[in-house]
Motif scaffolding. Sequence first.
Motif, short mmCIF file in Angstrom:
data_model
loop_
_atom_site.label_atom_id
_atom_site.label_comp_id
_atom_site.label_asym_id
_atom_site.label_seq_id
_atom_site.Cartn_x
_atom_site.Cartn_y
_atom_site.Cartn_z
N GLY A 210 0.82 -1.22 0.00
CA GLY A 210 0.00 0.00 0.00
C GLY A 210 0.84 1.25 0.00
N SER A 211 0.46 2.22 0.84
CA SER A 211 1.22 3.46 0.87
C SER A 211 2.31 3.42 1.93
CB SER A 211 0.27 4.63 1.12
OG SER A 211 -0.48 4.39 2.28
N ASN A 212 2.57 2.22 2.48
CA ASN A 212 3.60 2.12 3.51
C ASN A 212 4.97 1.93 2.89
OD1 ASN A 212 1.49 2.01 5.54
ND2 ASN A 212 1.12 -0.04 4.72
N LEU A 213 5.96 2.13 3.74
CA LEU A 213 7.35 1.99 3.27
C LEU A 213 7.68 0.53 2.95
CD1 LEU A 213 9.50 4.08 5.76
CD2 LEU A 213 9.31 4.44 3.32
N LEU A 214 8.52 0.35 1.94
CA LEU A 214 9.18 -0.94 1.75
C LEU A 214 10.61 -0.78 2.26
CD1 LEU A 214 8.07 -2.05 -1.83
CD2 LEU A 214 7.49 -3.16 0.32
N ARG A 215 11.06 -1.73 3.06
CA ARG A 215 12.43 -1.59 3.60
C ARG A 215 13.05 -2.95 3.82
NH1 ARG A 215 10.81 -2.35 9.04
NH2 ARG A 215 8.60 -1.96 9.14
N ASN A 216 14.24 -2.95 4.39
CA ASN A 216 14.98 -4.18 4.72
C ASN A 216 15.51 -4.93 3.51
OD1 ASN A 216 14.68 -3.73 7.36
ND2 ASN A 216 13.20 -5.38 7.75
N PHE A 217 15.38 -4.36 2.31
CA PHE A 217 15.94 -5.07 1.16
C PHE A 217 17.44 -4.76 1.07
CE2 PHE A 217 13.48 -1.34 -0.15
CZ PHE A 217 14.48 -0.52 -0.59
N PRO A 218 18.19 -5.61 0.36
CA PRO A 218 19.64 -5.40 0.30
C PRO A 218 19.98 -4.07 -0.34
CG PRO A 218 18.99 -7.39 -0.89
CD PRO A 218 17.75 -6.76 -0.42
N SER A 219 21.01 -3.41 0.16
CA SER A 219 21.46 -2.16 -0.47
C SER A 219 22.97 -2.25 -0.63
CB SER A 219 21.07 -0.97 0.39
OG SER A 219 21.65 -1.11 1.66
N PHE A 220 23.56 -1.17 -1.10
CA PHE A 220 25.02 -1.23 -1.28
C PHE A 220 25.68 -0.24 -0.34
CE2 PHE A 220 23.19 1.38 -4.74
CZ PHE A 220 23.71 2.61 -4.40
N ARG A 221 26.91 -0.54 0.03
CA ARG A 221 27.68 0.38 0.87
C ARG A 221 28.71 1.09 0.03
NH1 ARG A 221 27.48 -0.97 6.64
NH2 ARG A 221 28.82 0.86 6.75
N SER A 222 29.34 0.32 -0.86
CA SER A 222 30.46 0.88 -1.64
C SER A 222 29.92 1.72 -2.80
CB SER A 222 31.32 -0.24 -2.18
OG SER A 222 32.16 0.26 -3.19
N VAL A 223 30.66 2.74 -3.13
CA VAL A 223 30.28 3.60 -4.25
C VAL A 223 30.59 2.90 -5.58
CG1 VAL A 223 32.49 4.80 -4.38
CG2 VAL A 223 30.41 5.98 -5.07
N ILE A 224 31.41 1.84 -5.51
CA ILE A 224 31.80 1.13 -6.73
C ILE A 224 30.57 0.49 -7.40
CG2 ILE A 224 33.27 -0.67 -7.72
CD1 ILE A 224 35.12 1.19 -6.50
N PHE A 225 29.67 -0.08 -6.56
CA PHE A 225 28.55 -0.83 -7.12
C PHE A 225 27.68 0.00 -8.07
CE2 PHE A 225 24.22 -2.40 -7.13
CZ PHE A 225 24.41 -3.71 -7.53
N PRO A 226 27.16 1.17 -7.62
CA PRO A 226 26.33 1.94 -8.57
C PRO A 226 27.11 2.39 -9.78
CG PRO A 226 26.76 3.21 -6.59
CD PRO A 226 27.21 1.82 -6.30
N PHE A 227 28.41 2.67 -9.60
CA PHE A 227 29.21 3.08 -10.76
C PHE A 227 29.31 1.98 -11.80
CE2 PHE A 227 31.47 7.10 -11.05
CZ PHE A 227 30.99 7.73 -9.92
N VAL A 228 29.57 0.76 -11.31
CA VAL A 228 29.71 -0.34 -12.26
C VAL A 228 28.36 -0.65 -12.92
CG1 VAL A 228 30.20 -2.80 -12.47
CG2 VAL A 228 31.70 -1.35 -11.13
N ALA A 229 27.30 -0.73 -12.10
CA ALA A 229 25.97 -1.07 -12.65
C ALA A 229 25.52 -0.01 -13.65
CB ALA A 229 24.97 -1.20 -11.51
N ALA A 230 25.59 1.26 -13.24
CA ALA A 230 25.16 2.33 -14.15
C ALA A 230 26.08 2.39 -15.36
CB ALA A 230 25.15 3.67 -13.42
N GLY A 231 27.38 2.16 -15.12
CA GLY A 231 28.34 2.21 -16.21
C GLY A 231 28.04 1.19 -17.29
N ILE A 232 27.73 -0.04 -16.87
CA ILE A 232 27.41 -1.09 -17.84
C ILE A 232 26.18 -0.69 -18.66
CG2 ILE A 232 26.58 -3.46 -18.09
CD1 ILE A 232 28.32 -4.16 -15.66
N CYS A 233 25.15 -0.20 -17.95
CA CYS A 233 23.91 0.17 -18.65
C CYS A 233 24.16 1.30 -19.64
CB CYS A 233 22.85 0.58 -17.64
SG CYS A 233 22.31 -0.78 -16.62
N ILE A 234 24.92 2.32 -19.20
CA ILE A 234 25.18 3.45 -20.10
C ILE A 234 25.98 2.99 -21.31
CG2 ILE A 234 26.39 5.67 -20.30
CD1 ILE A 234 25.57 6.22 -17.39
N ALA A 235 26.94 2.08 -21.06
CA ALA A 235 27.73 1.55 -22.18
C ALA A 235 26.82 0.85 -23.18
CB ALA A 235 28.79 0.58 -21.66
N LEU A 236 25.84 0.10 -22.69
CA LEU A 236 24.90 -0.58 -23.58
C LEU A 236 24.12 0.44 -24.41
CD1 LEU A 236 23.47 -3.43 -21.33
CD2 LEU A 236 24.95 -3.66 -23.32
#
Lengths: 362, 283
Positions: free
Chosen positions: A160-186
Amino acid sequence: MSTKKKTAWNAGLIAALLILLFLLEQVLPSSSMLFTVLKKGAIYALVAVSMNLLNGFTGLFSLGQAGFMLLGAYTYAIFTIPVESRNSVYQYFDGGIIQFTLPVPVALIAGGIVAAVFAYLIGLPVLRLKSDYLAIATLGFAEIIRAVFQWDKLGPITNGSNLLRNFPSFRSVIFPFVAAGICIALIVMLINSTYGRAFKAIRDDEIAAEAMGINLAHHKRLAFVISSFFAGISGGLLAMYQTTIQASMFKSAMTYEILLIVVIGGIGSVTGSCISSFLFIACSEWWLRFLDNENLYIGGFHVPLLRPGFRKVVFAVVIMAVVLFYRQGIMGTREFSVEGISNFFKKKLSGKKEKKGGSSRE
Amino acid sequence: MSKENVLKVENVTMQFGGVIAVDNMNLEVDKGEIVSLIGPNGAGKTTAFNVITGVYAPTNGAVYYKGNKIIQNYPQGKMKKLYRGENPMTYTGQHAIAPTPDKITRLGIARTFQNIRLFKSQTVFENILIAKHMLRTSNIFTATFKLNGKEEARMRRESEELLHLMELDDVRDEPATSLPYGKQRHLEIARALATKPELLLLDEPAAGMNPQETLELTRFIGRIRDDFGLTIFMIEHHMDLVMEISDRIYVLDFGKPIAEGTPEEVRNNPRVIEAYLGGAQDE
């Protein structure tokens, strides 16, 4: 410059960037604003590039990006909340109806696919519209999706309108860079392929493109679906970054932020979108923060006007100035490239004797 | 020479609201011919082109390409009452065929535009390369991951060859819109040829050209017809050009075909002279 040399340069730069990020993480405290900017900037860069694929390269003015990000974010969150914590997250809905989890990369891609499927269905009627009408229709879609995801009846899935939480997240800045980088390269590879050329042809002149045997409906749908796919993935990344999500986050204001990034970076420039994304996030989250401090003294002088929220005023003025002085955005339709830089320096070094080079065109 | 019919327009009427732009037009173009469509301003020439290339679905009538029916329509819906043309019942009940322009191009009918429509942000070379997209066999995945290397190389090679043939090598990497007007016309024709057509429709190729450029264009059109084994159907106002290279000419006035024949026959046809108010005879 030969293709091999260019590839080597680019690979080297990417490696250097990743090493730099890694070192920064060792040196600076993890609470540093720099990391906030880098993480969020990378995610916004991806969604900005995906929007640019549609608005800048195919000429379809769509404002549905926040809606597709919402779909990606929710898909990611719903499929990755650990089974044991589902009861506490879905406390009003008896733990929800989905009782399994997917690995993080699979869930991210699933988020993209869900966004793409919705884009396909929405695209069937909506892509018949042109320019501003398309923008209004897609904006409406994004708002409807947001409302639907807050609907109580869908609670067992969406909470509903409640929060979703407790899902895995990232700590390192490397992860979003690599993930976004791969997508942008595509996306860049797509733009440089024969399909990318067809997209640009549609942007330049629909009637001529059609006379050249390019199926308008098919190609517009392709661009729309692919753009939404990557918006969905960036939504998943955004969920990871924020650690909690709620449908009410994905307002149309979010789409406008992304549109602003695209416009400032240059409509039709991938690197422009990336650069302006980091600048935009840095300005809005970090560099202008001091303006919110009411008690700022320089020497004995109490700086007037400053109060909470004042940074937004300055930010708006900065954006207006940028748009006024860079009509085409920071990069226009040019691309930032090793070749362009090296040509630039060669030109500087050899003075005005040689009138060659300049920025490369993609 | 046995005549092989390439294009046949049958009873085509195009009515916009109450205005009949093309009225019961019939014409045929045979293989290897250069056929011109002439007529005063507003006679419906470009509308006829737009019907043949699928931009408009005709109100009534059919179009055949190499003997196959590619377009067909009859007055439907509101048009049933409004229709004022001829043969309203001929096609009724047969199902309408209304392909989009890209399908027509893929059949082998390429066209140019009266007001030049090049891809503005692209270079000369890219303009031609885009036209090769329709001949691809790759899908979006193989294209993105560069698994179609051979095809991509072929597209580029063929485009280079075409550039060379059209004498546009020296401006290969210039933005298309920076070319002089005459060259832009050439580029538009080159781009149409890149789709490997059998029938080429030229909409006022000499518009805005001076006599020298027109003369060059006349030779150029003759040359590409022979080099590419084309059939050419064109709209043109420059009578020098039309009279010089046309095998046959159709004359349109107020949407109605008023004359047809060889340049000599058309030149001496009193109805044509009347339609042009004597404008054409002092060529």
